[in-house]
Design a protein around this motif. Sequence first.
Motif, PDB file in Angstrom:
ATOM      1  N   PRO A  24       0.840  -1.188   0.000  1.00 29.71           N
ATOM      2  CA  PRO A  24       0.000   0.000   0.000  1.00 29.71           C
ATOM      3  C   PRO A  24       0.883   1.249   0.000  1.00 29.71           C
ATOM      4  O   PRO A  24       1.905   1.294   0.696  1.00 29.71           O
ATOM      5  CB  PRO A  24      -0.810  -0.113   1.289  1.00 29.71           C
ATOM      6  CG  PRO A  24      -0.083  -1.079   2.140  1.00 29.71           C
ATOM      7  CD  PRO A  24       0.753  -1.934   1.248  1.00 29.71           C
ATOM      8  N   GLN A  25       0.482   2.269  -0.780  1.00 29.15           N
ATOM      9  CA  GLN A  25       1.307   3.473  -0.860  1.00 29.15           C
ATOM     10  C   GLN A  25       0.485   4.703  -1.214  1.00 29.15           C
ATOM     11  O   GLN A  25      -0.550   4.606  -1.864  1.00 29.15           O
ATOM     12  CB  GLN A  25       2.426   3.287  -1.878  1.00 29.15           C
ATOM     13  CG  GLN A  25       1.975   2.914  -3.256  1.00 29.15           C
ATOM     14  CD  GLN A  25       3.125   2.487  -4.148  1.00 29.15           C
ATOM     15  OE1 GLN A  25       4.194   2.116  -3.691  1.00 29.15           O
ATOM     16  NE2 GLN A  25       2.896   2.530  -5.439  1.00 29.15           N
ATOM     17  N   PHE A  26       0.984   5.842  -0.745  1.00 30.71           N
ATOM     18  CA  PHE A  26       0.419   7.144  -1.068  1.00 30.71           C
ATOM     19  C   PHE A  26       1.557   7.971  -1.641  1.00 30.71           C
ATOM     20  O   PHE A  26       2.637   8.030  -1.053  1.00 30.71           O
ATOM     21  CB  PHE A  26      -0.143   7.817   0.191  1.00 30.71           C
ATOM     22  CG  PHE A  26      -0.587   9.226  -0.044  1.00 30.71           C
ATOM     23  CD1 PHE A  26      -1.745   9.492  -0.758  1.00 30.71           C
ATOM     24  CD2 PHE A  26       0.151  10.286   0.440  1.00 30.71           C
ATOM     25  CE1 PHE A  26      -2.162  10.799  -0.985  1.00 30.71           C
ATOM     26  CE2 PHE A  26      -0.248  11.594   0.222  1.00 30.71           C
ATOM     27  CZ  PHE A  26      -1.414  11.847  -0.496  1.00 30.71           C
ATOM     28  N   ALA A  27       1.345   8.592  -2.787  1.00 28.85           N
ATOM     29  CA  ALA A  27       2.392   9.398  -3.414  1.00 28.85           C
ATOM     30  C   ALA A  27       1.853  10.763  -3.810  1.00 28.85           C
ATOM     31  O   ALA A  27       0.717  10.870  -4.286  1.00 28.85           O
ATOM     32  CB  ALA A  27       2.945   8.692  -4.650  1.00 28.85           C
ATOM     33  N   MET A  28       2.672  11.796  -3.602  1.00 28.42           N
ATOM     34  CA  MET A  28       2.372  13.130  -4.112  1.00 28.42           C
ATOM     35  C   MET A  28       3.321  13.374  -5.274  1.00 28.42           C
ATOM     36  O   MET A  28       4.516  13.086  -5.171  1.00 28.42           O
ATOM     37  CB  MET A  28       2.543  14.177  -3.021  1.00 28.42           C
ATOM     38  CG  MET A  28       1.444  14.092  -1.968  1.00 28.42           C
ATOM     39  SD  MET A  28       1.550  15.396  -0.747  1.00 28.42           S
ATOM     40  CE  MET A  28       2.746  14.689   0.369  1.00 28.42           C
ATOM     41  N   VAL A  29       2.784  13.891  -6.376  1.00 24.74           N
ATOM     42  CA  VAL A  29       3.575  14.064  -7.584  1.00 24.74           C
ATOM     43  C   VAL A  29       3.743  15.541  -7.915  1.00 24.74           C
ATOM     44  O   VAL A  29       2.922  16.378  -7.541  1.00 24.74           O
ATOM     45  CB  VAL A  29       2.955  13.302  -8.783  1.00 24.74           C
ATOM     46  CG1 VAL A  29       2.882  11.814  -8.491  1.00 24.74           C
ATOM     47  CG2 VAL A  29       1.573  13.821  -9.103  1.00 24.74           C
ATOM     48  N   ASP A  30       4.831  15.851  -8.639  1.00 24.49           N
ATOM     49  CA  ASP A  30       5.078  17.235  -9.039  1.00 24.49           C
ATOM     50  C   ASP A  30       4.306  17.570 -10.319  1.00 24.49           C
ATOM     51  O   ASP A  30       3.563  16.740 -10.846  1.00 24.49           O
ATOM     52  CB  ASP A  30       6.577  17.509  -9.185  1.00 24.49           C
ATOM     53  CG  ASP A  30       7.254  16.709 -10.270  1.00 24.49           C
ATOM     54  OD1 ASP A  30       6.562  16.166 -11.164  1.00 24.49           O
ATOM     55  OD2 ASP A  30       8.496  16.632 -10.249  1.00 24.49           O
ATOM     56  N   SER A  31       4.510  18.776 -10.831  1.00 21.26           N
ATOM     57  CA  SER A  31       3.771  19.215 -12.018  1.00 21.26           C
ATOM     58  C   SER A  31       4.130  18.417 -13.266  1.00 21.26           C
ATOM     59  O   SER A  31       3.410  18.455 -14.261  1.00 21.26           O
ATOM     60  CB  SER A  31       4.013  20.708 -12.262  1.00 21.26           C
ATOM     61  OG  SER A  31       5.394  20.954 -12.449  1.00 21.26           O
ATOM     62  N   ASN A  32       5.237  17.669 -13.225  1.00 26.79           N
ATOM     63  CA  ASN A  32       5.632  16.809 -14.342  1.00 26.79           C
ATOM     64  C   ASN A  32       5.132  15.372 -14.171  1.00 26.79           C
ATOM     65  O   ASN A  32       5.468  14.495 -14.968  1.00 26.79           O
ATOM     66  CB  ASN A  32       7.150  16.802 -14.506  1.00 26.79           C
ATOM     67  CG  ASN A  32       7.675  18.162 -14.886  1.00 26.79           C
ATOM     68  OD1 ASN A  32       7.119  18.824 -15.754  1.00 26.79           O
ATOM     69  ND2 ASN A  32       8.725  18.599 -14.206  1.00 26.79           N
ATOM     70  N   GLY A  33       4.362  15.132 -13.112  1.00 29.16           N
ATOM     71  CA  GLY A  33       3.813  13.803 -12.877  1.00 29.16           C
ATOM     72  C   GLY A  33       4.763  12.839 -12.205  1.00 29.16           C
ATOM     73  O   GLY A  33       4.476  11.641 -12.120  1.00 29.16           O
ATOM     74  N   LYS A  34       5.902  13.345 -11.700  1.00 28.58           N
ATOM     75  CA  LYS A  34       6.878  12.461 -11.043  1.00 28.58           C
ATOM     76  C   LYS A  34       6.626  12.425  -9.540  1.00 28.58           C
ATOM     77  O   LYS A  34       6.463  13.463  -8.907  1.00 28.58           O
ATOM     78  CB  LYS A  34       8.299  12.950 -11.313  1.00 28.58           C
ATOM     79  CG  LYS A  34       8.667  12.832 -12.767  1.00 28.58           C
ATOM     80  CD  LYS A  34      10.130  13.073 -12.969  1.00 28.58           C
ATOM     81  CE  LYS A  34      10.428  12.886 -14.450  1.00 28.58           C
ATOM     82  NZ  LYS A  34      11.832  12.790 -14.701  1.00 28.58           N
ATOM     83  N   PRO A  35       6.610  11.215  -8.953  1.00 29.40           N
ATOM     84  CA  PRO A  35       6.430  11.115  -7.497  1.00 29.40           C
ATOM     85  C   PRO A  35       7.595  11.794  -6.775  1.00 29.40           C
ATOM     86  O   PRO A  35       8.758  11.537  -7.065  1.00 29.40           O
ATOM     87  CB  PRO A  35       6.446   9.612  -7.225  1.00 29.40           C
ATOM     88  CG  PRO A  35       6.215   8.964  -8.546  1.00 29.40           C
ATOM     89  CD  PRO A  35       6.728   9.911  -9.581  1.00 29.40           C
ATOM     90  N   ARG A  36       7.267  12.685  -5.840  1.00 32.89           N
ATOM     91  CA  ARG A  36       8.300  13.387  -5.075  1.00 32.89           C
ATOM     92  C   ARG A  36       8.250  13.035  -3.592  1.00 32.89           C
ATOM     93  O   ARG A  36       9.272  13.029  -2.916  1.00 32.89           O
ATOM     94  CB  ARG A  36       8.154  14.898  -5.252  1.00 32.89           C
ATOM     95  CG  ARG A  36       8.306  15.390  -6.681  1.00 32.89           C
ATOM     96  CD  ARG A  36       9.707  15.193  -7.222  1.00 32.89           C
ATOM     97  NE  ARG A  36      10.723  15.903  -6.507  1.00 32.89           N
ATOM     98  CZ  ARG A  36      11.106  17.145  -6.766  1.00 32.89           C
ATOM     99  NH1 ARG A  36      10.561  17.808  -7.754  1.00 32.89           N
ATOM    100  NH2 ARG A  36      12.044  17.726  -6.052  1.00 32.89           N
ATOM    101  N   VAL A  37       7.064  12.727  -3.098  1.00 37.42           N
ATOM    102  CA  VAL A  37       6.882  12.351  -1.697  1.00 37.42           C
ATOM    103  C   VAL A  37       6.065  11.069  -1.684  1.00 37.42           C
ATOM    104  O   VAL A  37       5.043  10.981  -2.363  1.00 37.42           O
ATOM    105  CB  VAL A  37       6.149  13.451  -0.908  1.00 37.42           C
ATOM    106  CG1 VAL A  37       5.900  13.012   0.530  1.00 37.42           C
ATOM    107  CG2 VAL A  37       6.927  14.760  -0.948  1.00 37.42           C
TER     108      VAL A  37
END
Length: 132
Positions: A24-37
């Motif tokens: 299980p995972q939660f990801a926040m992505v940047d404006s380029n769609g890359k997971p950062r957190v």
Amino acid sequence: ASLLLSPRDHHIVATLGVSAEGVPQFAMVDSNGKPRVMLRLEEKDGPVFSMSDENGKPRVLLSLGENDAPMFVMCDENGKPRVRLNVNEDGDTLLGFFDGGGECRAVLGTAEDGSSRIRFIDENGDVVFEAP
């Protein structure tokens, strides 16, 4: 399966889901769609919080390892660990410094009983200095 979070008329900003390995995972992505957190719950290693650079390389990791021992790791631009702070299963606090290849070169530690030690390690893995 994943749930994608997106403000109206914008790119995806976060995902909540389960990886192909069942993590299980939660990801926040940047404006380029890359997971950062990212926050994941590894079956074997427990919870892991990570921050990645714009190239997707992990730069900061916070986790609970074996026996729920906390660990904080800072990585270089190649994703290799350079500094690690952890409390091991014996209650010892350790600060490790790593070279560009990810090999530990120096350790500063304090045991649960209050005693301290320092150790330097050469490129062959041999201890070249230790005190006390």
